[in-house]
Enzyme design. Structure first.
Site, PDB file in Angstrom:
ATOM      1  N   HIS A 139       0.816  -1.215   0.000  1.00  0.00           N
ATOM      2  CA  HIS A 139       0.000   0.000   0.000  1.00  0.00           C
ATOM      3  C   HIS A 139       0.854   1.271   0.000  1.00  0.00           C
ATOM      4  O   HIS A 139       0.337   2.372  -0.265  1.00  0.00           O
ATOM      5  CB  HIS A 139      -0.945   0.001   1.205  1.00  0.00           C
ATOM      6  CG  HIS A 139      -2.255   0.671   0.942  1.00  0.00           C
ATOM      7  ND1 HIS A 139      -2.402   1.731   0.067  1.00  0.00           N
ATOM      8  CD2 HIS A 139      -3.504   0.425   1.435  1.00  0.00           C
ATOM      9  CE1 HIS A 139      -3.665   2.114   0.040  1.00  0.00           C
ATOM     10  NE2 HIS A 139      -4.355   1.337   0.863  1.00  0.00           N
ATOM     11  N   ARG A 140       2.134   1.154   0.286  1.00  0.00           N
ATOM     12  CA  ARG A 140       3.005   2.323   0.214  1.00  0.00           C
ATOM     13  C   ARG A 140       3.236   2.754  -1.231  1.00  0.00           C
ATOM     14  O   ARG A 140       3.593   3.905  -1.500  1.00  0.00           O
ATOM     15  CB  ARG A 140       4.352   2.021   0.885  1.00  0.00           C
ATOM     16  CG  ARG A 140       4.270   1.698   2.367  1.00  0.00           C
ATOM     17  CD  ARG A 140       5.597   1.212   2.901  1.00  0.00           C
ATOM     18  NE  ARG A 140       6.066  -0.003   2.239  1.00  0.00           N
ATOM     19  CZ  ARG A 140       7.189  -0.646   2.542  1.00  0.00           C
ATOM     20  NH1 ARG A 140       7.975  -0.171   3.523  1.00  0.00           N
ATOM     21  NH2 ARG A 140       7.536  -1.731   1.897  1.00  0.00           N
TER      22      ARG A 140
END
Length: 450
Positions: free
Chosen positions: A423-424
């Site tokens: 998700h980064r």
């Protein structure tokens, strides 16, 4: 002055290596580039070559030892040069030659110098000398011939065996020549050792003694008197897998996206392609993933702590299960290669991966991974991201289902895909759009050649 031979970093992530087998014995001449030993790195079995010429004076570490990178493993120097405690020594002063030992004294084998499995049995005189030196009674000629015949394939040709099987066989004193291998090209693998140990008929101790006990904790029946478990030391590959999984699942904020694909047209396309050559569904998926990544570069990226690296090239890693772990050979430029080239390359890489013969550049540098367990009847699973990559696709099996299609109920071939996303780097909508494109390509395979 003797030249030091150290454990080299044979792969980009190697911190230590296990010396699988010496290829040169003490006292043998060595030329620059000669293979001194086979070394198990964190990903493959590589060759440690000589950087100097001369004579191999000393094997500082025995086969089977794990050695940190840059540590001393051997010494190369001039014939007759002495070494003390693994360090270069000086030329001995001239003097009378040492007396040869009498037959009663025998000779002690050089430490760390083992007879290769492919070497024929020693002639009777040498065998007698070794037996007397060890204090063991010499077997009669008939017993020697029987033992020679029992070795079978190990006489005159090196027994093919995986590094793990070879190590376990050495620890248990099992002669690999008495085991029929089930691996590629008759290669002996770990399950063959376990089957031989459980059956008690194929596995024979290397020294001709009694058959080993069944593997503890596996096939020994309760109350058989054997140990309750067996400890197997970690291989370099398993150490690396454990370390990287901890790096991945812990700090990486991962989310998962799952979609189901209609594979009827892809199935028909593969059937049609069979006449032109061997193409698997995994090859088709790799080609589709490569093409979809070209359209969605936000998923073709690495997390780099202080930046995100978006790749302009598409290199798809494919997970390959090997005997004692997992490795990810890379199909480079998967978006640009035709399907037939991907199929041929994936077959070659997978075969050499199972043989632990991949070069470091063949299993590093991937930008996105594909893991397929469909051939093992797994419907759906979640895969762990291989950092620094930001995504991996988990592929299940193709199964026939009753589904609504064009307004009516029909039986269709369906495939479930699950994408693990960092998700980064990848947001939910970004990953979903990538899966939409991938699904459209698999449901209409002509899009892969458009």
């Amino acid at each position: 002055m003797a030249t030091k031979v150290v454990m080299e970093a044979l792969s980009p992530t190697m911190e230590e290596g296990r010396l699988v087998e010496w290829k040169k014995g003490e006292g043998e001449p060595v030329a620059v580039g000669d293979v001194l030993a086979e070394v198990e790195t964190d990903k493959a079995v590589m060759e440690l070559v000589a950087r100097a010429e001369g004579t191999l004076l000393k094997q500082v570490v025995p086969a089977g030892s794990t050695v940190p990178v840059s540590e001393l493993v051997a010494l190369i120097g001039e014939p007759g040069e002495t070494v003390e405690n693994g360090k270069p020594g000086t030329q001995p002063p001239p003097g009378p030659a040492p007396a040869k030992p009498s037959p009663q004294q025998g000779t002690q084998p050089t430490p760390g110098r083992n007879r290769p499995e492919s070497m024929p049995p020693a002639p009777p005189a040498e065998a007698a000398s070794e037996d007397r030196g060890s204090g063991a009674p010499q077997p009669p000629p008939a017993a020697t011939e029987a033992a020679s015949g029992a070795r079978g394939t190990s006489v005159g040709a090196r027994v093919k065996a995986s590094p793990l099987a070879r190590r376990i066989a050495a620890e248990r004193g099992i002669d690999l020549g008495g085991i029929t291998g089930s691996g590629p090209e008759g290669r002996v693998v770990l399950k063959d050792l376990e089957a031989a140990s459980a059956g008690g008929t194929q596995a024979r101790p290397a020294g001709g003694g009694p058959a080993p006990a069944p593997a503890a904790g596996r096939s020994s029946p309760a109350g058989a008197g054997g140990p309750p478990y067996t400890d197997v030391p970690l291989t370099q590959l398993r150490k690396t897998i454990a370390r990287r999984l901890a790096q991945s699942l812990g700090p990486i904020p991962t989310f998962y996206l799952t979609t189901e694909v209609d594979m009827e047209r892809a199935w028909d396309a593969r059937e049609a392609l069979k006449a032109l050559g061997k193409v698997s569904f995994n090859d088709i998926i790799i080609k589709a993933v490569g093409t979809a990544l070209r359209q969605h570069p936000a998923c073709n990226a690495w997390w780099q702590e202080d930046r995100i690296r978006y790749w302009n090239e598409v290199h798809v890693s494919m997970a390959v299960a090997i005997e004692d772990g997992l490795i990810t050979p890379v199909i480079r430029h998967a978006d640009r290669k035709p399907l037939r080239e991907i199929a041929a390359e994936s077959q070659d890489l997978a075969a050499r991966a199972r043989e632990r013969r991949l070069a470091p550049e063949e299993y590093t540098g991937g930008t996105f991974s594909v893991s397929n367990l469909g051939m093992l009847d797994i419907d759906e699973f979640t895969a762990i991201i291989n950092p620094p990559e930001a995504g991996i696709l988990a592929v299940g099996r193709i199964v026939q289902k009753a589904v609504a299609h064009e307004g009516q109920l029909s039986v269709r071939r369906r495939l479930r895909l699950t994408m693990s996303c960092d998700h980064r780097v990848i947001d939910g909508a970004t990953g979903a759009q990538f899966l939409q494109t991938l699904k459209a390509m698999l449901e209409n395979p002509l899009a892969l050649v458009w």
